[in-house]
Motif scaffolding. Structure first.
Motif, PDB file in Angstrom:
ATOM      1  N   PRO A   1     -16.836  39.212  23.687  1.00 42.44           N
ATOM      2  CA  PRO A   1     -17.908  40.215  23.587  1.00 42.44           C
ATOM      3  C   PRO A   1     -17.460  41.566  23.052  1.00 42.44           C
ATOM      4  O   PRO A   1     -18.270  42.297  22.493  1.00 42.44           O
ATOM      5  N   TRP A   2     -16.190  41.908  23.207  1.00 43.02           N
ATOM      6  CA  TRP A   2     -15.709  43.205  22.744  1.00 43.02           C
ATOM      7  C   TRP A   2     -15.537  43.256  21.235  1.00 43.02           C
ATOM      8  O   TRP A   2     -15.290  44.322  20.677  1.00 43.02           O
ATOM      9  N   ALA A   3     -15.675  42.119  20.555  1.00 49.08           N
ATOM     10  CA  ALA A   3     -15.320  42.072  19.135  1.00 49.08           C
ATOM     11  C   ALA A   3     -16.514  42.150  18.193  1.00 49.08           C
ATOM     12  O   ALA A   3     -16.358  42.530  17.045  1.00 49.08           O
ATOM     13  N   ASP A   4     -17.704  41.753  18.601  1.00 48.81           N
ATOM     14  CA  ASP A   4     -18.884  41.653  17.757  1.00 48.81           C
ATOM     15  C   ASP A   4     -18.769  40.426  16.847  1.00 48.81           C
ATOM     16  O   ASP A   4     -17.682  39.903  16.602  1.00 48.81           O
TER      17      ASP A   4
ATOM     18  N   PRO B   1     -14.765  42.712  12.704  1.00 49.06           N
ATOM     19  CA  PRO B   1     -15.747  43.661  13.237  1.00 49.06           C
ATOM     20  C   PRO B   1     -15.236  44.457  14.433  1.00 49.06           C
ATOM     21  O   PRO B   1     -15.878  45.429  14.827  1.00 49.06           O
ATOM     22  N   HIS B   2     -14.106  44.066  14.989  1.00 54.32           N
ATOM     23  CA  HIS B   2     -13.562  44.826  16.116  1.00 54.32           C
ATOM     24  C   HIS B   2     -12.900  46.108  15.633  1.00 54.32           C
ATOM     25  O   HIS B   2     -13.348  47.204  15.937  1.00 54.32           O
TER      26      HIS B   2
ATOM     27  N   GLU C   1     -26.276  47.040  25.068  1.00 57.58           N
ATOM     28  CA  GLU C   1     -26.365  46.425  26.390  1.00 57.58           C
ATOM     29  C   GLU C   1     -25.085  45.666  26.714  1.00 57.58           C
ATOM     30  O   GLU C   1     -24.597  45.706  27.854  1.00 57.58           O
ATOM     31  N   ASP C   2     -24.513  44.965  25.723  1.00 55.45           N
ATOM     32  CA  ASP C   2     -23.227  44.290  25.943  1.00 55.45           C
ATOM     33  C   ASP C   2     -22.153  45.295  26.333  1.00 55.45           C
ATOM     34  O   ASP C   2     -21.351  45.063  27.248  1.00 55.45           O
ATOM     35  N   GLY C   3     -22.119  46.418  25.602  1.00 52.79           N
ATOM     36  CA  GLY C   3     -21.100  47.433  25.874  1.00 52.79           C
ATOM     37  C   GLY C   3     -21.219  48.014  27.259  1.00 52.79           C
ATOM     38  O   GLY C   3     -20.209  48.266  27.935  1.00 52.79           O
ATOM     39  N   LEU C   4     -22.459  48.238  27.714  1.00 55.43           N
ATOM     40  CA  LEU C   4     -22.660  48.757  29.057  1.00 55.43           C
ATOM     41  C   LEU C   4     -22.293  47.718  30.110  1.00 55.43           C
ATOM     42  O   LEU C   4     -21.633  48.022  31.110  1.00 55.43           O
ATOM     43  N   GLU C   5     -22.693  46.477  29.887  1.00 55.66           N
ATOM     44  CA  GLU C   5     -22.417  45.424  30.862  1.00 55.66           C
ATOM     45  C   GLU C   5     -20.923  45.173  31.015  1.00 55.66           C
ATOM     46  O   GLU C   5     -20.435  44.955  32.129  1.00 55.66           O
ATOM     47  N   GLN C   6     -20.193  45.214  29.906  1.00 59.13           N
ATOM     48  CA  GLN C   6     -18.766  44.920  29.932  1.00 59.13           C
ATOM     49  C   GLN C   6     -17.904  46.177  30.004  1.00 59.13           C
ATOM     50  O   GLN C   6     -16.678  46.078  30.061  1.00 59.13           O
ATOM     51  N   ASN C   7     -18.553  47.347  29.982  1.00 56.15           N
ATOM     52  CA  ASN C   7     -17.838  48.621  29.997  1.00 56.15           C
ATOM     53  C   ASN C   7     -16.843  48.702  28.835  1.00 56.15           C
ATOM     54  O   ASN C   7     -15.641  48.951  29.017  1.00 56.15           O
ATOM     55  N   LEU C   8     -17.376  48.501  27.628  1.00 55.00           N
ATOM     56  CA  LEU C   8     -16.552  48.444  26.422  1.00 55.00           C
ATOM     57  C   LEU C   8     -16.747  49.716  25.600  1.00 55.00           C
ATOM     58  O   LEU C   8     -17.805  49.917  24.993  1.00 55.00           O
ATOM     59  N   ARG C   9     -15.737  50.543  25.588  1.00 57.09           N
ATOM     60  CA  ARG C   9     -15.840  51.862  24.960  1.00 57.09           C
ATOM     61  C   ARG C   9     -16.156  51.770  23.468  1.00 57.09           C
ATOM     62  O   ARG C   9     -17.058  52.449  22.975  1.00 57.09           O
ATOM     63  N   LEU C  10     -15.431  50.944  22.738  1.00 62.27           N
ATOM     64  CA  LEU C  10     -15.623  50.866  21.293  1.00 62.27           C
ATOM     65  C   LEU C  10     -16.992  50.286  20.954  1.00 62.27           C
ATOM     66  O   LEU C  10     -17.649  50.731  20.005  1.00 62.27           O
ATOM     67  N   VAL C  11     -17.451  49.310  21.721  1.00 51.76           N
ATOM     68  CA  VAL C  11     -18.760  48.718  21.471  1.00 51.76           C
ATOM     69  C   VAL C  11     -19.860  49.752  21.695  1.00 51.76           C
ATOM     70  O   VAL C  11     -20.819  49.845  20.926  1.00 51.76           O
TER      71      VAL C  11
ATOM     72  N   HIS D   1      -5.917  41.887  17.290  1.00 48.08           N
ATOM     73  CA  HIS D   1      -6.230  41.909  18.724  1.00 48.08           C
ATOM     74  C   HIS D   1      -6.697  40.548  19.221  1.00 48.08           C
ATOM     75  O   HIS D   1      -7.203  40.426  20.324  1.00 48.08           O
ATOM     76  N   HIS D   2      -6.512  39.520  18.345  1.00 47.80           N
ATOM     77  CA  HIS D   2      -6.806  38.137  18.723  1.00 47.80           C
ATOM     78  C   HIS D   2      -8.278  37.896  19.038  1.00 47.80           C
ATOM     79  O   HIS D   2      -8.611  37.075  19.900  1.00 47.80           O
ATOM     80  N   ALA D   3      -9.152  38.602  18.349  1.00 46.77           N
ATOM     81  CA  ALA D   3     -10.569  38.290  18.431  1.00 46.77           C
ATOM     82  C   ALA D   3     -10.800  36.940  17.757  1.00 46.77           C
ATOM     83  O   ALA D   3     -10.216  36.626  16.717  1.00 46.77           O
ATOM     84  N   ARG D   4     -11.680  36.134  18.342  1.00 46.44           N
ATOM     85  CA  ARG D   4     -11.927  34.773  17.853  1.00 46.44           C
ATOM     86  C   ARG D   4     -13.387  34.631  17.415  1.00 46.44           C
ATOM     87  O   ARG D   4     -14.290  35.129  18.090  1.00 46.44           O
ATOM     88  N   PHE D   5     -13.568  33.900  16.296  1.00 41.02           N
ATOM     89  CA  PHE D   5     -14.893  33.739  15.718  1.00 41.02           C
ATOM     90  C   PHE D   5     -15.123  32.280  15.347  1.00 41.02           C
ATOM     91  O   PHE D   5     -14.212  31.616  14.823  1.00 41.02           O
ATOM     92  N   GLU D   6     -16.320  31.785  15.630  1.00 42.70           N
ATOM     93  CA  GLU D   6     -16.703  30.462  15.142  1.00 42.70           C
ATOM     94  C   GLU D   6     -16.921  30.594  13.635  1.00 42.70           C
ATOM     95  O   GLU D   6     -17.737  31.393  13.186  1.00 42.70           O
ATOM     96  N   LEU D   7     -16.168  29.834  12.865  1.00 43.61           N
ATOM     97  CA  LEU D   7     -16.061  30.099  11.436  1.00 43.61           C
ATOM     98  C   LEU D   7     -17.368  29.872  10.692  1.00 43.61           C
ATOM     99  O   LEU D   7     -17.684  30.612   9.748  1.00 43.61           O
ATOM    100  N   SER D   8     -18.165  28.896  11.091  1.00 39.10           N
ATOM    101  CA  SER D   8     -19.343  28.561  10.295  1.00 39.10           C
ATOM    102  C   SER D   8     -20.476  29.566  10.462  1.00 39.10           C
ATOM    103  O   SER D   8     -21.248  29.792   9.528  1.00 39.10           O
ATOM    104  N   CYS D   9     -20.583  30.175  11.646  1.00 42.67           N
ATOM    105  CA  CYS D   9     -21.702  31.105  11.877  1.00 42.67           C
ATOM    106  C   CYS D   9     -21.256  32.537  12.145  1.00 42.67           C
ATOM    107  O   CYS D   9     -22.067  33.459  12.146  1.00 42.67           O
ATOM    108  N   GLY D  10     -19.949  32.747  12.407  1.00 38.65           N
ATOM    109  CA  GLY D  10     -19.421  34.088  12.622  1.00 38.65           C
ATOM    110  C   GLY D  10     -19.525  34.592  14.042  1.00 38.65           C
ATOM    111  O   GLY D  10     -19.061  35.703  14.341  1.00 38.65           O
ATOM    112  N   ASP D  11     -20.144  33.823  14.947  1.00 39.13           N
ATOM    113  CA  ASP D  11     -20.295  34.288  16.328  1.00 39.13           C
ATOM    114  C   ASP D  11     -18.923  34.412  17.000  1.00 39.13           C
ATOM    115  O   ASP D  11     -18.049  33.553  16.839  1.00 39.13           O
TER     116      ASP D  11
END
Length: 581
Positions: A83-86, A48-49, A121-131, A69-79
């Motif tokens: 925060p930059w990865a979704d 999703p990144h 809101e996540d994107g604004l809080e973390q200043n994440l352009r792509l999000v 980009h080494h985004a990490r996800f909990e495999l069973s639920c996808g979380d």
């Protein structure tokens, strides 16, 4: 819970266990299967990144890591852990008789409007352009009205920046003001640009802590106005905020709240090179978009700017060689008398007034304005002609000047526009002072039109398509200021539609990594041109085109991010196409 009938077979269990992972397809969806810790898990194959194939990632201790980009996800639920990865979409899995089944259409945890609002809101809080880009596009595609992300951005910027209202919120509101001038996809870009600037302003800043209103909500407006002005005068932000909140809690009307702020912003000359009054106007316009019930969040964000602003009468150019501040002080001492003299008179702009305002005699400029007031000119009427004079300075800016002097004429124009817009909101006599301030600054800017860049000759025989091509090319090559102004003018001369020109200019702005002033220049130019006769609108749009061309091209990094986000939202791959040199 998914219905058994919604599952489709996708792979043999033995094959998945042997390989550890399989890429399968179900109803057109690419799904990555992983055999891990005795279970089979299924996730969307696109990270999703940035869309990289997750089947090429690694799994360890229940964590799936994308190798791009080494985004990490909990495999069973996808979380996601990042925060930059979704979160990645997961699919229910069922194993029957040695065959793996998945449900390719699982119910989402949240509807798209909720998901993308949270992500914004996540994107604004973390200043994440792509999000931020993906959230804006996701909300628009879900049919969410632009007011929702606007409200999120405006409230966020006001609450979480101790210095209060700043460039980011001004840009966001300016882009909201021109949304209807833009193509639908550029409306998404405009919100993305504005929200991105808000996130950047707030990043690493301390939050705003609110003061309480005074208990004296029954105090009459004139007394509150006096208190507010006095607290601003002595640079006391806490006292000024308490008074302002008292006026809001007392239920005073929108125009009265605007008068309170505008009066304090014009008690001193041209404070903070006009930005403070422009911020007052933009805060009011922001509330027009999201509702004045948010006034208690938005308007107090202006107080620190008001109390800390530099005052032009403290600067040398307003005191020497001519005491311009003193000249205005003497005039303002008599202002109410001039207004009373002009009461019940009807004024219309005389021939030659524009030439007077663009002249080199400050006494004559002040006399011209005083005479107009005595003849019944309203603050709005005078602000209208002064704003056009300021816009003419921009349109005729001589490129032989230093590049930074574009900002000098620009500041006067955006200040004059703010005064003009506020006079439409409140007829407070104090706004005449803003008109005089703008006019004196038009005078101070005279050397930047020495000699003035000539306005393009009228050419009704021009080809409008060629003019638009020339305009586009001017933005792609540094220094083609004259070409841009001429192309904009000739497009209109040849019968080109003003709405089309505005769309082209808006698209040009939104393709660039524009600075604060460039957004302002476009919005103020569009606003001023909207209700004017064609000849004046032509001059103002020439000014917009010249200003944009002077500040183009840039690296266009923001557009690259927006393009990636748009492709991801459409389900396209962004990593398989390699640029050819």
């Amino acid at each position: 819970m998914a219905s058994p009938d919604s599952f489709v077979p996708v792979a043999e269990l033995a094959d998945v266990r042997e390989s550890g992972r399989e890429l399968v397809s179900a109803d057109g969806r690419a799904i990555a299967l992983f055999a891990h810790e005795g279970e089979v898990r299924a996730v969307d194959n696109a990270c999703p990144h940035m869309g990289f194939p997750l089947v090429e990632g690694t799994v360890d201790e229940g964590v799936l890591t994308c190798h791009w980009h080494h985004a990490r996800f909990e495999l069973s639920c996808g979380d996601t852990f990042d925060p930059w990865a979704d979160d990645v979409l997961t699919y229910p899995v069922d194993v029957r008789d040695g065959t793996v089944y998945v449900d390719p259409h699982p119910e989402p945890d949240d509807p798209p409007e909720v998901h993308w609002s949270d992500r914004l809101e996540d994107g604004l809080e973390q200043n994440l352009r792509l999000v931020v880009a993906k959230s804006v596009i996701g909300l628009a595609d879900a049919g969410v009205d632009a007011t929702k992300p606007l409200e999120t951005g405006i409230r966020f910027g006001c609450r979480y920046r101790r210095q209060g209202w700043g460039p980011g919120l001004t840009i966001l509101t300016a882009m909201a003001n021109v949304l209807t001038d833009l193509d639908p996809v550029d409306r998404k870009r405009a919100l993305y640009h504005g929200l991105l600037q808000v996130g950047g302003d707030v990043s690493n800043e301390p939050p705003q802590f609110e003061q309480d209103a005074l208990g004296a909500t029954a105090t009459d407006f004139d007394r509150l106005l006096s208190w507010f002005r006095e607290n601003v005068e002595v640079r006391d932000p806490n006292g000024a905020e308490r008074v302002l909140r008292t006026a809001i809690d007392a239920g005073y009307e929108d125009d009265e709240l605007a008068q309170l702020l505008a009066t304090a912003a014009t008690d001193h000359r041209y404070i903070q090179t006009g930005h403070v009054l422009d911020f007052v106007n933009k805060a009011c316009e922001a509330l027009d978009h999201i509702g004045w019930d948010h006034a208690d969040v938005v308007l107090p964000s202006l107080v620190r700017g008001l109390t800390s602003a530099d005052r032009a009468e403290e600067s040398a150019e307003w005191r020497r060689p001519i005491d311009l501040a003193g000249l205005l002080d003497d005039t303002f001492d008599e202002l109410h008398r001039f207004v009373e003299f002009g009461a019940r008179k009807t004024w219309s702009r005389p021939d030659g007034m524009l030439d007077s305002l663009l002249g080199d005699d400050p006494d004559a400029i002040v006399d011209t304005l005083v005479e107009a007031i005595r003849d019944g000119a309203t603050p709005e009427q005078l602000a209208d002609v002064v704003a056009f004079a300021a816009g003419t300075r921009v349109a005729q800016f001589a490129t032989s000047n230093e590049f930074s002097d574009w900002n000098t004429v620009h500041h006067t124009f955006t200040y004059a526009n703010a005064v003009h817009q506020l006079t439409k909101r409140t007829d407070a006599v104090e706004l005449y002072r803003g008109v005089f301030d703008a006019a004196i600054n038009v005078y101070l800017d005279r050397f930047l039109n020495t000699p003035p860049a000539p306005l393009p000759d009228v050419n009704p025989d021009a080809d409008p398509d060629d003019a638009l091509d020339t305009l586009s090319a001017a933005f792609d090559t540094e220094g083609h200021v004259a070409d841009a102004g001429r192309a904009a003018a000739h497009f209109l001369d040849a019968g080109g539609d003003t709405a089309t020109l505005r769309r082209e200019l808006g698209a040009a702005l939104l393709s660039e990594d524009a600075g604060f002033h460039t957004y302002q220049a476009l919005e103020a130019g569009f606003t001023q041109a909207a209700s004017r006769p064609p000849e004046e609108a032509r001059t103002l749009l020439v000014g917009v085109a010249r200003y944009l061309a002077a500040h183009s091209p840039t690296r266009r990094e923001r557009e690259q991010t927006f393009t990636i986000a748009a492709r991801l939202q459409r389900g396209e791959s962004v990593h398989e196409t390699v640029d050819s040199e």
